[in-house]
Scaffold this active site. Structure first.
Site, PDB file in Angstrom:
ATOM      1  N   GLU A 163      77.716   5.598  19.323  1.00 36.33           N
ATOM      2  CA  GLU A 163      78.662   6.301  18.456  1.00 36.33           C
ATOM      3  C   GLU A 163      80.109   5.817  18.573  1.00 36.33           C
ATOM      4  O   GLU A 163      80.998   6.561  19.025  1.00 36.33           O
ATOM      5  CB  GLU A 163      78.584   7.813  18.707  1.00 36.33           C
ATOM      6  CG  GLU A 163      77.196   8.385  18.450  1.00 36.33           C
ATOM      7  CD  GLU A 163      77.122   9.900  18.593  1.00 36.33           C
ATOM      8  OE1 GLU A 163      78.067  10.504  19.107  1.00 36.33           O
ATOM      9  OE2 GLU A 163      76.094  10.473  18.182  1.00 36.33           O
ATOM     10  N   GLU A 355      69.156   9.619  17.386  1.00 35.73           N
ATOM     11  CA  GLU A 355      69.444  11.018  17.720  1.00 35.73           C
ATOM     12  C   GLU A 355      69.286  11.871  16.473  1.00 35.73           C
ATOM     13  O   GLU A 355      69.695  11.463  15.384  1.00 35.73           O
ATOM     14  CB  GLU A 355      70.883  11.212  18.235  1.00 35.73           C
ATOM     15  CG  GLU A 355      71.144  10.673  19.602  1.00 35.73           C
ATOM     16  CD  GLU A 355      72.569  10.970  20.095  1.00 35.73           C
ATOM     17  OE1 GLU A 355      73.192  11.949  19.636  1.00 35.73           O
ATOM     18  OE2 GLU A 355      73.042  10.197  20.942  1.00 35.73           O
TER      19      GLU A 355
END
Ligand code: IFM
Length: 458
Positions: A163, A355
């Site tokens: 991320e 995720e």
């Protein structure tokens, strides 16, 4: 509709969120250890020094994975366990730990999906302001090489960065995550170095592993709040800020011009830290793309101001929508749209959901069961969306649910529970939740199976 025969079903965690044992095996201090000591930085005032105690209870965690029947586990290697001083010396005891862990996964038929940077940078690298300094690129590459030198021959999936946008936004723009810097110019510079480090590590890992290498991006589809041209522009602008700023250099052709102009306007100077050759060193270095998807952003046009650097704002959906316990809107169809869009805009790149998950606060009841019905619904809705996207042509190779365990949710502490498995933080006791039992049925069937909510009373 069906999932491919070799579809990878898995669950995900990260080192700092579950391991604890900060003093074990020569681990150095990480930026999150230091940040957690800042008064008010962590809700509830806790830190991750015990968390799920997974550094010691890792065999129990692998037993849980076996019980779920998953074929993959996404975990991360604690950066400061391997490079305690940030550069130079490699701590072999840290590598020994992850080697034993990986070998046990393989022994049980579970493919390791190994993340290198899941935010726990060694504190020593703050001498150059962490990712703000270009030195971070070489430091990260040293870490990647140390890990791949030991595990490259047996880990099939590598994720360099987790991320980049969240690191940039929460760690350097808003100061809500470690290292707690709040500076717009430093934020975009830090984000660039995270990306550059991906490219450098990708190159350095060639020859050390035949595994596939990618990055996990947090992607938030951006929808306009109304039919107006202004809100449509706001949604596109926000898409540039959150999504295309990372997707385009990784998979396309350098940073997008519209967002570069927005950044330069916002910080009042050119992005001259992006040096000649940098974009070429980031691009075309992906064997797959990791997608972390939780929700979407509903956007409206707005005047930039002191706390709003760009001409847009998140306004959220109108009306009564379903939300997780953390207030995040539940929109499975945005995941379908995202997967289809990626396969059209960036063709030829396999996609892995690295995720996806929801906060639900359920705890074991008198009979020991955790009836987390809403997580099961969330899971089923999103898997149906993945299945639909595959039917529409998206090349999705796997799904890692976030998270295997309830864990340390960064600045929100231990309140939000994302786990398929409940953790009693006082004792470390793990309890498989109802959602996990249903996930195991889906995994065994390689697709959605019937489900009945048996918790309704009367
Ligand atoms: O817990 C985090 C994870 O570390 C990164 N992605 C989002 C998750 C939930 O907020």
């Amino acid at each position: 509709m069906t999932f491919p025969a070799d579809f990878l079903w898995g669950a995900a965690t990260s080192s700092h969120q579950i391991e604890g044992s900060h003093d074990a095996d020569g681990r150095g201090e990480s930026v999150w250890d230091v940040f957690a000591r800042v008064p008010g930085a962590i809700e509830g005032g806790g830190d991750a020094s015990i968390a799920d105690d997974s550094y010691r209870r890792w065999r129990e965690d692998i037993d849980l994975l076996s019980e779920l029947g998953v074929g993959a586990y996404r975990f991360s290697v604690g950066w400061s366990r391997i490079m305690p001083e940030g550069r130079g010396r490699v701590e072999q005891r840290g590598l020994d730990h992850y080697e034993a862990f990986v070998d046990e996964l393989l022994e049980r038929g579970i493919q390791p999906v190994l993340t290198l940077n899941h935010w726990d940078m060694p504190q020593a690298l703050m001498a150059h302001e962490g990712w703000v300094g270009r030195e971070s690129v070489d430091a990260f590459t040293e870490f990647a090489v140390a890990v791949a030198g030991r595990l490259g021959d047996r880990v099939p999936w590598w994720i360099t960065q987790n991320e980049p946008w969240i690191i940039q936004l929460l760690g350097y723009q808003l100061g809500l995550h470690a290292p707690g810097i709040a500076d717009l110019g430093k934020a975009v510079q830090a984000g660039h170095h995270v990306m550059l480090a991906h490219g450098a590590a990708y190159d350095a890992l060639q020859g050390l592993t035949s595994g596939k290498i990618g990055t996990a991006l947090s992607l938030f589809p951006c929808d306009p709040a109304s039919d107006s041209a202004e809100d449509a522009a706001a949604a596109w602008g926000s898409d540039g800020y959150v999504n295309r700023w990372f997707l385009d250099p990784l998979l396309g052709d350098g940073y997008p011009d519209d967002m570069r102009a927005n950044w330069e306007r916002a910080i009042g100077r050119p992005l001259d830290f992006i040096q000649e050759g940098d974009e070429a060193a980031i691009g075309a270095r992906h064997d797959f793309l990791g997608i972390n998807y939780y929700t979407r952003r509903v956007m409206a046009a707005a005047e930039p101001g002191a706390t709003r650097p760009f001409p847009w704002q998140v306004v959220g959906p109108s009306g009564d929508v379903s939300r997780t316990d953390e207030g995040w809107e539940i929109v499975p169809d945005s995941l379908r749209q995202l997967l289809v869009r990626l396969s059209v805009d960036y063709p030829g790149i396999p996609l892995m959901i690295t995720e996806n998950g929801a906060v639900e606060g359920s705890a074991p009841l008198h009979d020991g069961r955790v009836r987390d019905v809403r997580r099961t619904r969330y899971l089923r809705g999103h898997l149906a969306a993945v299945e639909q996207a595959i039917a529409e042509g998206a090349d999705v190779v796997g799904y890692m649910h976030w998270s295997l365990l309830d864990n340390f949710e960064w600045s929100l502490g231990y309140r939000p529970r994302f786990g398929l498995v409940h953790v009693d933080y006082a004792t470390g006791t793990r309890t498989i939740k109802d959602s996990a039992r249903h996930y195991a049925e889906i995994v065994a069937a390689n697709g959605l199976v019937d489900w009945r909510d048996d918790t309704a009373v009367g």
